[in-house]
Design an enzyme around this catalytic site. Structure first.
Site, PDB file in Angstrom:
ATOM      1  N   LYS A   1       0.831  -1.216   0.000  1.00 29.98           N
ATOM      2  CA  LYS A   1       0.000   0.000   0.000  1.00 29.98           C
ATOM      3  C   LYS A   1       0.869   1.270   0.000  1.00 29.98           C
ATOM      4  O   LYS A   1       0.599   2.204  -0.726  1.00 29.98           O
ATOM      5  CB  LYS A   1      -0.932   0.033   1.227  1.00 29.98           C
ATOM      6  CG  LYS A   1      -1.982  -1.071   1.252  1.00 29.98           C
ATOM      7  CD  LYS A   1      -3.024  -0.829   2.339  1.00 29.98           C
ATOM      8  CE  LYS A   1      -2.458  -0.883   3.743  1.00 29.98           C
ATOM      9  NZ  LYS A   1      -1.933  -2.213   4.135  1.00 29.98           N
TER      10      LYS A   1
ATOM     11  N   ARG B   1      -9.888   0.889   8.760  1.00 31.72           N
ATOM     12  CA  ARG B   1      -9.430  -0.468   9.086  1.00 31.72           C
ATOM     13  C   ARG B   1     -10.539  -1.268   9.762  1.00 31.72           C
ATOM     14  O   ARG B   1     -10.374  -2.457  10.016  1.00 31.72           O
ATOM     15  CB  ARG B   1      -8.319  -0.294  10.070  1.00 31.72           C
ATOM     16  CG  ARG B   1      -6.960  -0.848  10.054  1.00 31.72           C
ATOM     17  CD  ARG B   1      -6.106  -1.180   9.004  1.00 31.72           C
ATOM     18  NE  ARG B   1      -4.804  -1.591   9.494  1.00 31.72           N
ATOM     19  CZ  ARG B   1      -3.671  -0.975   9.191  1.00 31.72           C
ATOM     20  NH1 ARG B   1      -3.676   0.088   8.427  1.00 31.72           N
ATOM     21  NH2 ARG B   1      -2.544  -1.437   9.644  1.00 31.72           N
TER      22      ARG B   1
ATOM     23  N   ARG C   1      11.247  -6.999   3.619  1.00 31.20           N
ATOM     24  CA  ARG C   1      11.297  -5.600   4.079  1.00 31.20           C
ATOM     25  C   ARG C   1      12.208  -5.477   5.312  1.00 31.20           C
ATOM     26  O   ARG C   1      12.995  -4.546   5.412  1.00 31.20           O
ATOM     27  CB  ARG C   1       9.867  -5.135   4.420  1.00 31.20           C
ATOM     28  CG  ARG C   1       9.782  -3.690   4.837  1.00 31.20           C
ATOM     29  CD  ARG C   1       8.367  -3.188   4.724  1.00 31.20           C
ATOM     30  NE  ARG C   1       7.578  -3.454   5.918  1.00 31.20           N
ATOM     31  CZ  ARG C   1       6.262  -3.345   5.988  1.00 31.20           C
ATOM     32  NH1 ARG C   1       5.571  -3.002   4.922  1.00 31.20           N
ATOM     33  NH2 ARG C   1       5.621  -3.581   7.101  1.00 31.20           N
TER      34      ARG C   1
ATOM     35  N   ARG D   1      10.681  -1.674  12.083  1.00 33.11           N
ATOM     36  CA  ARG D   1       9.387  -1.462  12.734  1.00 33.11           C
ATOM     37  C   ARG D   1       9.243  -2.460  13.875  1.00 33.11           C
ATOM     38  O   ARG D   1       9.568  -3.635  13.723  1.00 33.11           O
ATOM     39  CB  ARG D   1       8.253  -1.673  11.719  1.00 33.11           C
ATOM     40  CG  ARG D   1       8.089  -0.516  10.773  1.00 33.11           C
ATOM     41  CD  ARG D   1       7.062  -0.809   9.710  1.00 33.11           C
ATOM     42  NE  ARG D   1       5.774  -1.276  10.223  1.00 33.11           N
ATOM     43  CZ  ARG D   1       4.626  -1.117   9.575  1.00 33.11           C
ATOM     44  NH1 ARG D   1       4.598  -0.505   8.419  1.00 33.11           N
ATOM     45  NH2 ARG D   1       3.511  -1.576  10.087  1.00 33.11           N
TER      46      ARG D   1
ATOM     47  N   ARG E   1      -1.365  -8.959  13.308  1.00 31.55           N
ATOM     48  CA  ARG E   1      -1.776  -8.013  12.256  1.00 31.55           C
ATOM     49  C   ARG E   1      -2.626  -8.702  11.194  1.00 31.55           C
ATOM     50  O   ARG E   1      -3.620  -8.143  10.733  1.00 31.55           O
ATOM     51  CB  ARG E   1      -0.535  -7.380  11.614  1.00 31.55           C
ATOM     52  CG  ARG E   1       0.129  -6.354  12.533  1.00 31.55           C
ATOM     53  CD  ARG E   1       1.566  -6.069  12.136  1.00 31.55           C
ATOM     54  NE  ARG E   1       1.691  -5.364  10.881  1.00 31.55           N
ATOM     55  CZ  ARG E   1       2.840  -5.288  10.195  1.00 31.55           C
ATOM     56  NH1 ARG E   1       3.930  -5.877  10.642  1.00 31.55           N
ATOM     57  NH2 ARG E   1       2.879  -4.612   9.079  1.00 31.55           N
TER      58      ARG E   1
HETATM   59  P1  AMP Z   1       0.440   0.215   9.019  1.00 36.73           P
HETATM   60  O1  AMP Z   1       1.639   1.124   8.966  1.00 36.73           O
HETATM   61  O2  AMP Z   1      -0.675   0.687   8.155  1.00 36.73           O
HETATM   62  O3  AMP Z   1       0.793  -1.223   8.777  1.00 36.73           O
HETATM   63  O4  AMP Z   1      -0.111   0.303  10.519  1.00 36.73           O
HETATM   64  C1  AMP Z   1       0.704  -0.083  11.606  1.00 36.73           C
HETATM   65  C2  AMP Z   1      -0.143  -0.199  12.850  1.00 36.73           C
HETATM   66  O5  AMP Z   1      -0.743   1.060  13.144  1.00 36.73           O
HETATM   67  C3  AMP Z   1      -1.303  -1.177  12.788  1.00 36.73           C
HETATM   68  O6  AMP Z   1      -0.914  -2.511  13.031  1.00 36.73           O
HETATM   69  C4  AMP Z   1      -2.197  -0.633  13.897  1.00 36.73           C
HETATM   70  O7  AMP Z   1      -1.681  -0.933  15.174  1.00 36.73           O
HETATM   71  C5  AMP Z   1      -2.042   0.872  13.706  1.00 36.73           C
HETATM   72  N1  AMP Z   1      -3.028   1.407  12.740  1.00 36.73           N
HETATM   73  C6  AMP Z   1      -2.769   1.968  11.534  1.00 36.73           C
HETATM   74  N2  AMP Z   1      -3.893   2.383  10.944  1.00 36.73           N
HETATM   75  C7  AMP Z   1      -4.901   2.065  11.797  1.00 36.73           C
HETATM   76  C8  AMP Z   1      -6.307   2.233  11.751  1.00 36.73           C
HETATM   77  N3  AMP Z   1      -6.929   2.795  10.692  1.00 36.73           N
HETATM   78  N4  AMP Z   1      -7.024   1.792  12.822  1.00 36.73           N
HETATM   79  C9  AMP Z   1      -6.437   1.232  13.893  1.00 36.73           C
HETATM   80  N5  AMP Z   1      -5.108   1.044  13.994  1.00 36.73           N
HETATM   81  C10 AMP Z   1      -4.339   1.458  12.953  1.00 36.73           C
END
Ligand code: AMP
Length: 203
Positions: free
Chosen positions: A13, A88, A127, A139, A150
Site C-alpha cells: 500500500k 481499518r 522488508r 518497525r 496483524r
Molecule cells: P500500518 O503502517 O498501516 O501497517 O499500521 C501499523 C499499525 O498502526 C497497525 O498494526 C495498527 O496498530 C495501527 N493502525 C494503523 N492504521 C490504523 C487504523 N486505521 N485503525 C487502527 N489502527 C491502525
C-alpha cells in the site's frame, strides 16, 4: 480527488500510494505513519499507542478517527488525499462516511490490493532484511508474533471493510501480486475509468 487504498499488511500500500501521489498530486495520509509519530510522545497516550502497535493489534477507532478528521481538515488536504491504512474497521468506514457527508465531501475511489496471505509473510521478511541492510530502524511490529496478530486483525476487522465498499458497488480490486509497475498501472486504470461511481453517502 479522495482515494482509499485497502489491503493487508505487506500488500504494498505504501509503495503504491507514493505512485498515486506523484501522478495525481494528492496528499499521502498513512494512519500507520501518523500513529507512529503519535507513539513518540512520552505521554500515557503515546505509550499506549506504541504498545498497541508493537503487538500488531489495532489502535482504538476513536483515536484514529480523531486523527484522520483533524488531518483532512488542514489546508494541504483540500485538493485531495490518498488514505493508506484507513478505514481499518467497518466502524471507521461508517464514521468516516458521516464526517465526509457533514463536510459535503465524498470519496472518489476505493481500491483494494489483493494479495494471497501466504505471500505476505515473505514480503514482510524481505522488508525487514532490506531495512537491516540499509541500517534503517526496523518497525517494532515487523516480527513473526506481531505479524500474526496483524493478519488476524486484518481478517477479522478489515476484510469486512472491503465487503462494506463492495456492497455499495464502489470497490475496485487490483491484483497486488503482479510486478510493482503492473500493479501501479492497474490502479491508475481503475482510478481513470470514467464510469467510476462516486461513493454514495450513507444517509
Ligand atoms: P500500518 O503502517 O498501516 O501497517 O499500521 C501499523 C499499525 O498502526 C497497525 O498494526 C495498527 O496498530 C495501527 N493502525 C494503523 N492504521 C490504523 C487504523 N486505521 N485503525 C487502527 N489502527 C491502525
Amino acid at each position: 480527488m479522495r482515494i482509499v487504498l485497502l489491503g493487508p499488511p505487506g500488500a504494498g500500500k505504501g509503495t503504491q500510494a507514493e505512485s498515486i501521489v506523484k501522478k495525481y498530486g494528492v496528499l499521502h495520509l498513512s494512519t500507520g505513519d501518523m500513529l507512529r509519530a503519535a507513539a513518540q510522545a512520552d505521554t500515557e497516550i503515546g505509550r499506549k499507542i506504541k504498545q498497541t502497535m508493537a503487538s500488531g493489534a489495532l489502535v482504538s477507532d476513536r483515536l484514529v478517527i480523531a486523527a484522520v478528521v483533524e488531518r483532512i481538515s488542514q489546508d494541504d488536504a483540500r485538493k485531495g488525499f490518498i488514505l493508506d491504512g484507513f478505514p481499518r474497521t467497518v466502524s471507521q468506514a461508517v464514521t468516516f462516511d458521516d464526517v465526509l457527508h457533514t463536510e459535503h465531501l465524498e470519496l472518489d475511489h476505493v481500491v483494494e490490493l489483493q494479495v494471497d496471505e501466504k505471500v505476505l509473510l515473505g514480503r514482510i521478511l524481505i522488508r525487514v532484511n532490506e531495512a537491516k541492510e540499509r541500517g534503517i530502524a526496523q518497525r517494532a511490529d515487523d516480527n513473526q508474533d506481531s505479524l500474526k496478530v496483524r493478519l488476524d486483525a486484518y481478517r477479522a476487522q478489515t476484510a469486512p471493510v472491503i465487503d462494506y465498499y463492495r456492497a455499495r458497488g464502489v470497490l475496485k480490486s487490483v491484483d497486488g501480486l503482479q510486478q510493482i509497475e503492473r500493479v501501479t498501472a492497474d490502479i491508475f486504470k481503475a482510478i481513470d475509468t470514467a464510469a467510476s461511481p462516486k461513493v454514495a453517502m450513507r444517509r
